[in-house]
Motif scaffolding. Structure first.
Motif: not given
Length: 423
Positions: A102, A140, A143, A146, A148-151, A153-154, A200
Motif C-alpha cells: 500500500p 487488496i 481486504r 472488490w 471492500d469499498p476501500g478498493t 479509492t486504492a 464498486h
C-alpha cells in the motif's frame, strides 16, 4: 415439442438465408485501427503476489510457471506485432506489479512499462492501455477485493499514477476488462456480494474516465464488453448501462455465437475446452449491430476476437486460424458497409498465453508451448501471413467468400438477428 419447433423454424428460415451472397465488402477506411491484444498476468510471467497468482496456485489449475515471459521478451514481441502492419498494441499495466504494497511503488517495474510504451510508439503503433485486466495486488486480496469499498479509492490512486505517467502518448484507454466476467469471478473466488462488487466497479470506471479526461485530454476511454449470446442486454445492466454517459466508444469482445444450427456453446467448457465450440463468424456482425442500435452515438471497437486451438494441435473441425481471422474481418467489413461505425479490430492474442488456469487453449497468432518448450519460442501460425495481407489491403479482398458457412437463424442478438438477417 421444443425440438420440433426448432426444426420447423430452421426449415422456414432456410429460404431467407439461401439468398445469393453479395460480393465481398469494400475495404475499411484508411484510418481504421487494426491491432493485437495482450494482458499482463497472462503473458508476462515473473508474477508478483496477486489475486490471480493465488488462484493459479489452487488445486485444479495448471501451474503458472513463467507464462510466456513477455516481461523479458517484450521488445521482440512488439516487433512481431509491428511486422503484422497493425496500428494498435493493447497491454495492461498490472497494479500488482507496480504497487506491491500500500505504501510502495516499484520504480523498476514502472520503468519496464515506460519502455514497453516507448517501444510500441517507436514501432509505429498506438498503445491501448488496460488499467485492470482482472488482477489486483495480494494486499487488496487480503481486504476481500472488490467487496471492500476501500478498493475503489486504492484502485483510483493507481489509475491516477498510470494515467499521469502515460498521458500525451496517444493512448486508447480501457478501464476494466470484461466487467461482467470479472464480477462472476469475484463472486466465485471471494464470495463477494455481486451488487456490492458491481457498484464498486462502476465507481472505479466513472472515476477513471474523469481522470483520463482531466489528465489526458482528447484521449478515448471505454471498457470492453464480453459478448455473451442472448443475454447482454440483461447483464449490461450491472455495469455498462450504468457508465453509458462515461464511454467514448463501446469496446466489444466477440468469440462465440448461437443459432438454430449451431448450439455448440450450450454446456461447453469455455475454460478448459473452448475449441469444442463451433465458431460462428457472422455472429460478430449481429453483436456489432446490437451495440450500434443500443449506443447509436458511440463508435464501436472490437477489442478482442480470436479462436482457441487444442494445446497446439489442429482443431478437430479443420477450421484454421487464418480462416477464422479472415471470416470475422469479412463480417466486420460487412458491418461497416451497412453503416455501423466500427473504428478498430484487435486480434486476441498476439501469442498463446496462460488462459486463466490452463495453457491448453491456444489463441495466439504465434504459438508458444509453455509446458514443453523451455525456450518459449514463438512459432507463427497461418494467421500471421493472413493478418499481414489484411492490414496491407485494408481488409479481405472484394471477391472473398467466408470459409465458414453462414448461420441459419442466428440467435446472437436473440430473435432480432434471426428475424432481421444480414442483407
Amino acid at each position: 415439442m421444443r425440438s420440433a419447433l426448432i426444426a420447423c423454424l430452421a426449415t422456414c428460415l432456410t429460404a431467407v438465408h439461401a439468398q445469393a451472397a453479395p460480393t465481398g465488402p469494400a475495404p475499411v477506411p484508411a484510418d481504421f485501427l487494426w491491432g493485437v491484444s495482450t494482458s499482463g498476468f497472462q503473458s508476462e510471467g515473473s508474477a508478483p503476489d496477486s489475486n490471480w497468482r493465488r488462484y493459479a496456485a489452487q488445486q485444479g489449475n495448471e501451474p503458472y510457471q513463467n507464462a510466456i515471459d513477455f516481461r523479458h521478451r517484450y521488445a521482440e514481441d512488439i516487433q512481431r506485432a509491428a511486422a503484422l502492419g497493425v496500428k494498435v498494441f493493447r497491454f495492461s499495466v498490472e497494479w500488482a506489479r507496480v504497487q506491491p504494497a500500500p505504501d510502495r511503488w516499484d520504480e523498476t517495474e514502472l520503468a519496464y512499462y515506460d519502455d514497453v510504451l516507448r517501444k510500441i510508439k517507436a514501432a509505429g503503433m498506438r498503445p491501448m492501455i488496460t488499467l485492470d485486466h482482472w488482477v489486483y495486488p495480494g494486499w487488496i486480496a487480503d481486504r476481500h477485493g472488490w467487496s471492500d469499498p476501500g478498493t475503489v479509492t486504492a484502485w483510483l490512486a493507481n489509475a491516477r499514477k498510470v494515467i499521469q505517467r502515460y498521458r500525451g502518448q496517444g493512448a486508447l484507454w480501457i478501464t476494466i476488462n470484461e466487467p461482467t466476467v470479472y464480477l462472476a469471478q469475484e463472486v466465485e473466488h471471494t464470495k463477494a456480494d455481486k451488487s456490492v462488487a458491481a457498484d464498486h466497479l462502476v465507481q472505479a470506471h466513472r472515476g477513471a474516465y474523469d481522470l483520463v479526461h482531466e489528465l489526458d485530454p482528447g484521449a478515448l476511454v471505454s471498457s470492453n464488453v464480453a459478448f455473451i449470446v442472448g443475454v447482454n442486454e440483461m447483464v449490461d445492466k450491472d455495469f455498462l448501462d450504468r457508465v453509458a454517459d462515461k464511454l467514448d466508444y463501446v469496446g466489444l469482445d466477440y468469440y462465440y455465437g448461437l443459432s438454430v444450427d449451431n448450439t455448440s456453446i450450450l454446456g461447453a467448457d469455455l475454460v478448459h475446452a473452448p475449441w469444442k465450440v463451433d465458431p460462428q463468424p457472422d455472429g460478430i456482425y449481429y453483436a456489432l449491430r446490437q451495440y450500434a442500435r443500443r449506443f447509436p452515438k458511440l463508435p464501436l471497437y472490437v477489442v478482442e476476437n480470436g479462436m482457441a486451438g487444442p494445446d497446439g494441435s489442429a482443431r478437430p473441425d479443420g477450421y484454421t486460424r487464418a480462416q477464422h481471422l479472415r471470416d470475422h474481418v469479412y463480417w466486420v467489413q460487412r458491418a461497416i458497409a451497412d453503416g455501423m461505425h466500427v473504428i478498430g479490430y484487435n486480434y486476441w492474442s498476439l501469442t498463446d498465453n496462460y488462459e486463466w488456469g490452463s495453457y491448453k487453449p491456444r489463441f495466439g497468432l504465434y504459438t508458444v508451448d509453455s509446458g514443453a518448450d523451455g525456450t518459449l519460442s514463438r512459432r507463427p501460425t497461418d494467421a500471421v501471413t493472413a493478418y499481414r495481407e489484411i492490414t496491407a489491403r485494408h481488409g479481405v479482398p472484394a471477391g472473398y467468400r467466408p470459409a465458414h458457412r453462414d448461420s441459419t437463424c442466428s440467435l446472437v442478438d436473440g430473435l432480432t438477428s434471426c428475424l432481421r438477417p444480414h442483407g
